[in-house]
Every structure is written in structure tokens, then in C-alpha cells.
Design an enzyme around this catalytic site. Structure first.
Site, PDB file in Angstrom:
ATOM      1  N   ARG A  93       0.879  -0.970   0.121  1.00  0.00           N
ATOM      2  CA  ARG A  93      -0.006   0.132   0.049  1.00  0.00           C
ATOM      3  C   ARG A  93       0.974   1.286   0.116  1.00  0.00           C
ATOM      4  NH1 ARG A  93      -3.828  -0.007   4.815  1.00  0.00           N
ATOM      5  NH2 ARG A  93      -4.899  -1.283   3.472  1.00  0.00           N
ATOM      6  N   ARG A 202      -5.309   3.400  17.088  1.00  0.00           N
ATOM      7  CA  ARG A 202      -5.717   2.725  16.068  1.00  0.00           C
ATOM      8  C   ARG A 202      -5.354   3.735  14.752  1.00  0.00           C
ATOM      9  NH1 ARG A 202      -9.792  -0.795  15.437  1.00  0.00           N
ATOM     10  NH2 ARG A 202      -9.424  -0.901  13.319  1.00  0.00           N
ATOM     11  N   LYS A 203      -5.953   3.316  13.627  1.00  0.00           N
ATOM     12  CA  LYS A 203      -5.664   4.199  12.608  1.00  0.00           C
ATOM     13  C   LYS A 203      -6.334   5.574  12.621  1.00  0.00           C
ATOM     14  CE  LYS A 203      -9.219   2.243   9.515  1.00  0.00           C
ATOM     15  NZ  LYS A 203      -9.244   1.533   7.998  1.00  0.00           N
ATOM     16  N   GLY A 459     -16.570  -6.480   0.988  1.00  0.00           N
ATOM     17  CA  GLY A 459     -16.680  -7.739   1.339  1.00  0.00           C
ATOM     18  C   GLY A 459     -17.022  -8.287   2.659  1.00  0.00           C
ATOM     19  N   CYS A 464     -14.602  -1.628   3.983  1.00  0.00           N
ATOM     20  CA  CYS A 464     -13.551  -0.805   3.053  1.00  0.00           C
ATOM     21  C   CYS A 464     -14.217  -0.379   1.692  1.00  0.00           C
ATOM     22  CB  CYS A 464     -12.224  -1.716   2.731  1.00  0.00           C
ATOM     23  SG  CYS A 464     -11.352  -2.112   4.237  1.00  0.00           S
ATOM     24  N   GLY A 465     -15.034  -0.845   1.187  1.00  0.00           N
ATOM     25  CA  GLY A 465     -15.699  -0.446   0.131  1.00  0.00           C
ATOM     26  C   GLY A 465     -16.783   0.347   0.190  1.00  0.00           C
TER      27      GLY A 465
END
Length: 559
Positions: A93, A202-203, A459, A464-465
Site C-alpha cells: 500500500r 488505531r488508524k 466484502g 472498506c468499500g
């Protein structure tokens, strides 16, 4: 630390406050915190070169490496091992601030993917599937071209998004590109890696919006900076929004941070915010460790005060700008006049965001031939070529690349967004990209759809989508068909983006993805909710714009 068996210089505890160290060391802290305590992922910035050299020399193999290094810590270098789906191979990434790339960078990315043949591809934002033995060479090549993969995964600040038409938009209040690059450089130490900011709870996602369109989707970012003109002073700055995120347990839009930033305050504010989050965020439950939980626990005023203390200055409260009109979010695909007279941008649809090595080279050639040698990727997984003179527009649209990546795609294809799905992701419950393209192809063959419908496939519940953002969202979920467990989806409806965003609501669950069931269900929704009508000609005879999509065929091992 020695009595705990921890090497402080190698530990992720090094840059934490004393209070944060105690929480990270607590027996209730998560397994990821314990992994970071033992060895900070930042050490992989150097270790990856040594490991790659050892593998090339035959002195070790990826199977013999430390499990936590391979499956967890390498993410700090942007390398993601997909043990369940593609063992021995890694997704890389990248950080691409504001989504902007040059033709030279595009060609290098294509060159990185090409050696893997059918096993290599990339998904926007740019990702490539590589073997560890090549990682150091690719990382060095990225560095030489002003890119990095460092700090792009795990508990770091992810890629900073802005406006894909920054600097060329007739309606923008500010060009987001300099701010995105300056902030990225400050966080990552110009791409070399910044250990002081790499052990967050976390992110963090940061988006910077330049217009009322909010192309950066600030409402679903942990930190959203929305450009606004102060009605009293006329100064253009940013109102702060905090806490938007999606997860398995919670999906929430951002809330007001009650703060107005000048453009000069953006980088210091974000750095101070990251330090506050690093030192005060939860480390005992990763489902309650995103920024929103800290903001709610402290309260907006106390959170702002903590940032002010770090910055050494008092921050202004948010400004309120009133508008007399309703602003519809613009579609950036197609041909549009720029702020610069005589120049245009061309927005092209990359079906489901998937690109092969040859696509990178063709896109680089097109950027050089028709524009200024640069492109911008969008959060909708498409691409924009800026600064195209009017006399080159006809040639651009006739280029073979833009038959595969159409400038004027169908109203379903152009709105399609998809995560990687079960083809490569171990968390996904369903295959997404190839299935989404096939579904769109068949629906566009059967229906006339009067406007773009944003269909988002994801998914799993990590989303994420971004299924909750779409007009129609499809999320992988359990389902049964004829009494047997099969791949299925939840269907969401009603997501809105732009000036007055809303999250889509769950409409139906447990729908098998078998085409005999899913296609009629989506067809009915498009007709009842979005004004679609059946085509007069038989479906088999109707042209399908989605048929131009190259990615419907197997694309090999990708992120």
C-alpha cells in the site's frame, strides 16, 4: 522495562506518555499492543531491506521469519501478507497524497507489477502485489520518485485525501494539494518514517475538502477539514469535523470539532491531535480505540483544549456560513472546463478501480500526450487527467485506453466502487470486484438508468468499500439458499454524499449473491427507487457500456 523482558529502544513504548505506556502494558491491553510493546513496527523500515537480501541470497525464506514480523509489523512498511489467500506474497500500500501521480511514477508502478504477469495487478488507490525479496528495491525506487509505502498500514495515519480537481476547480475555495503534501511530509518525515507518530491506538484517516462538494468525504474521516470562508473576515480556512469511521461494531458520521483553522494552522493542529490521540486513546479494546471514542470520552471542548495545550495557542471556534442555494455534488467524470481558460479535465471510469501493468504505462503515455504529465486518482476509484487543451480532447476520447476506461461510461459503471473482496482479502465474506462488474454489465444491458447510481460493494462489515456511502450498498454477509449456507449480502439504501451527507440504512439482509436472486432484486430497486426502465430491445442484443471493462476477467493476485 528490562524486568519485563522489553528492549525499550526497540519497543513501541518509546514515544508514548507514561500514562499511555501503563495502559499499553496493562494485562488487559490487546494482543496488538503486546506485539508493539515487544518491537515497534517502525523497525521494519530498515529490517525489510535486510530480510529481502537474506531471501535473495537463499539464507532464509519468508516461512522462517518471525510470524509477527511477517503478518503484523511489515504493515508499518506498507507490506501486507495475505497468508490465507496468497501465502508468500504481499500487497503493498502506498501513500499518494491528494491522489496525485506523475507519468514517471505511473510507469514505475507499472514496472513493479509487470514481472508478476497474471499474478500482478493494482487497485486504486495504488497497490501492488509483490514478493518480499523485491520489496527493498521497490521501496528504494519509490523513494527516488517521491513516494513511500511507510506508515500506510496498521496504527498509522493513512493516505491523506483531498480534492481530485484541486487547483483546477472553478468552484474551490482552496487548493488542497500543498496542504496534503505538507501534512504527509510532516507525519512521515518526508516519507522516511516517523517513529514518534507510528504507535497510535488505531488508524487515523484525514480528509481535506476544498469545496461544498466534499470530494474527500470528510463525514467518514476521523479528521475532516472542510474549507469555508469566514463570513465576517472573508478569510478562507477550515472547520474541523471529528470521528467519522466504519467498523464491524459501529458506523458513525463525524461530529463538529467546534474549531476553525487558518491554513497555516492545519499541519500544527493535526500533529498535536495525533499526539493527543497517541497518549490518551484506548489500548484495551480495538473496537473502541478509534478517535471518536476518545472525543466522546473527553468531550469536544476538553479535546480541543488538549490540542491547544500541545500547540501553545488558543483556537478559534468554528465559523458558520449560510448558503441560499442547494449544492448538488458534482460528477467529476467526463469532460469539464477548468478554472484556467482553454483547459479541461477528463475524468475516466476505471472499472472497479483495478489496473494492470499495461494500464499504468498506457495512462502515463496519455498523461504526457494529452495533459501535463500528471493524473489524479479519486476516492471513487477513478482517474482524472488535468490540463488538457481543447484541441486535444477529441484525440483523448478516441484513445484505446479510454475505450477500456470510458470517459462517458454507463450510469452504473461510473458509480461502481468495490473493495478487494474474497479474491485476495482473508476478511471478505464474498468476492466483490469481478462479481460487481459482471452484475453491472448485465444490469446496464437490461435497463436504461437515467442518472448515475453509486453502487458500493464491500466484502465484510469493516466496509472498506464504504457500503454505507452508496446509493445502493452491498455488504458481504451470511445467507442461505435451499437451506444451505452460501455467499450473501446485506443491501443498504440511501447514502448521500456532498454538502448534507447521510449514511445508507440497512434495507435487506441475507440475500444470496447467486445471480438468479441478486440480479432481479437489484433490477427492481433500480426501477422503483432510481427511475430505471427496461430497454426495449432484448437484453442479449443491447449494448453494454460495462462490457468495456477489462477487469471482468481474472486479474491475478492483487491487494
Amino acid at each position: 522495562m528490562a524486568e519485563l523482558g522489553i528492549d525499550f529502544e526497540r519497543s513501541g513504548l518509546k514515544y508514548l506518555s507514561n500514562d499511555a505506556r501503563l495502559r499499553a502494558l496493562d494485562r488487559k491491553s490487546t494482543k496488538f499492543e503486546k506485539t508493539k510493546n515487544e518491537k515497534c513496527g517502525s523497525h521494519m523500515w530498515n529490517d525489510v531491506s535486510e530480510l529481502a537480501a537474506l531471501i535473495r541470497e537463499g539464507k532464509t525464506s519468508w516461512q522462517d521469519l518471525d510470524l509477527d514480523d511477517v503478518d503484523v509489523r511489515l504493515k508499518w512498511a506498507g507490506l501486507f501478507h495475505r497468508r490465507k489467500r496468497t501465502p508468500g506474497r504481499f500487497m503493498m500500500r502506498l501513500k499518494v497524497p491528494n491522489g496525485e501521480l506523475t507519468s514517471e511514477q505511473l510507469r514505475f508502478l507499472g514496472d513493479c507489477i509487470a514481472p508478476y504477469g497474471e499474478d500482478g495487478c493494482a487497485d486504486i488507490t495504488t497497490r501492488a502485489n509483490i514478493q518480499l525479496e523485491d520489496a527493498d528495491r521497490i521501496i528504494e525506487g519509490l523513494r527516488q520518485r517521491g513516494l513511500t509505502s511507510f506508515m500506510s498500514g496498521m496504527d498509522n495515519v493513512r493516505n491523506i485525501t483531498g480534492s481530485p480537481i484541486a487547483g483546477i476547480d472553478p468552484h474551490e475555495l482552496v487548493d488542497t494539494r500543498p496542504l496534503c503534501h505538507a501534512l504527509n511530509d510532516a507525519i512521515t518525515s518526508q516519507g522516511a518514517g516517523n517513529a514518534a507518530l507510528t504507535n497510535l491506538p488505531r488508524k487515523i484517516n484525514i480528509g481535506i475538502s476544498s469545496s461544498r462538494d466534499d470530494f474527500a468525504h470528510c463525514h467518514i474521516n476521523d479528521v475532516g477539514l472542510k474549507a469555508v470562508r469566514d463570513p465576517e473576515s472573508g478569510e478562507v480556512g477550515f472547520n474541523v469535523e471529528l470521528g467519522g469511521y466504519f467498523s464491524i461494531k459501529r458506523n458513525v458520521m463525524s461530529i463538529s470539532g467546534d474549531t476553525f483553522l487558518t491554513q497555516d494552522q492545519v499541519v500544527p493542529y493535526c500533529l498535536a491531535l495525533l499526539e493527543v490521540f497517541r497518549d490518551h486513546g484506548a489500548r484495551d479494546d480495538r473496537q473502541k480505540a478509534r478517535l471518536m471514542w476518545l472525543v466522546e470520552a473527553m468531550g469536544v471542548d476538553a479535546f480541543r483544549a488538549a490540542i491547544e495545550q500541545r500547540m501553545g495557542q488558543t483556537l478559534r471556534r468554528e465559523v458558520h456560513a449560510a448558503y441560499d442555494d442547494v449544492w448538488e455534488r458534482r460528477d467529476v467524470l467526463g469532460i469539464h472546463p477548468q478554472a484556467q481558460e482553454g483547459l479541461f479535465w477528463a475524468g475516466a471510469c476505471v472499472p472497479a478501480g483495478r489496473m494492470l501493468a499495461s494500464d499504468f504505462h498506457a495512462l502515463a503515455d496519455a498523461a504526457d500526450a494529452y495533459g501535463d504529465g500528471s493524473v489524479r486518482f479519486t476516492v471513487e476509484e477513478n482517474v482524472i487527467l488535468p490540463n488538457v487543451p481543447q484541441e486535444r480532447l477529441a484525440a483523448l476520447q478516441a484513445d484505446p485506453l479510454f475505450q477500456r476506461f470510458p470517459v462517458h461510461g454507463g450510469n452504473l459503471l461510473r458509480g461502481l466502487v468495490s473493495c478487494t473482496g474474497a479474491q485476495f482479502c482473508p476478511l471478505a465474506l464474498v468476492e466483490t470486484k469481478n462479481r460487481a462488474l459482471e452484475v453491472v454489465r448485465k444490469l446496464e444491458a437490461e435497463l436504461d438508468v437515467p442518472r448515475m447510481v453509486r453502487m458500493h460493494w464491500t466484502g465484510c462489515p469493516n466496509s472498506c468499500g464504504q457500503a454505507q456511502v452508496g446509493d445502493i450498498g452491498l455488504m458481504g454477509a451470511p445467507a442461505k439458499l435451499d437451506g444451505k449456507a452460501v455467499e450473501g449480502v446485506k443491501i443498504f439504501l440511501g447514502g448521500k454524499i456532498g454538502e448534507n451527507p447521510e449514511l445508507a440504512k440497512e434495507f435487506e439482509r441475507g440475500i444470496p449473491v447467486d445471480e438468479s436472486i441478486l440480479l432481479p432484486r437489484l433490477r427492481d430497486l433500480l426501477i422503483s427507487e432510481f427511475g430505471a426502465t427496461p430497454k426495449a430491445a432484448p437484453a442479449s442484443a443491447a449494448p453494454a457500456s460495462a462490457g468495456q471493462a477489462p477487469a471482468a476477467e481474472p486479474a491475478g493476485a492483487a491487494a
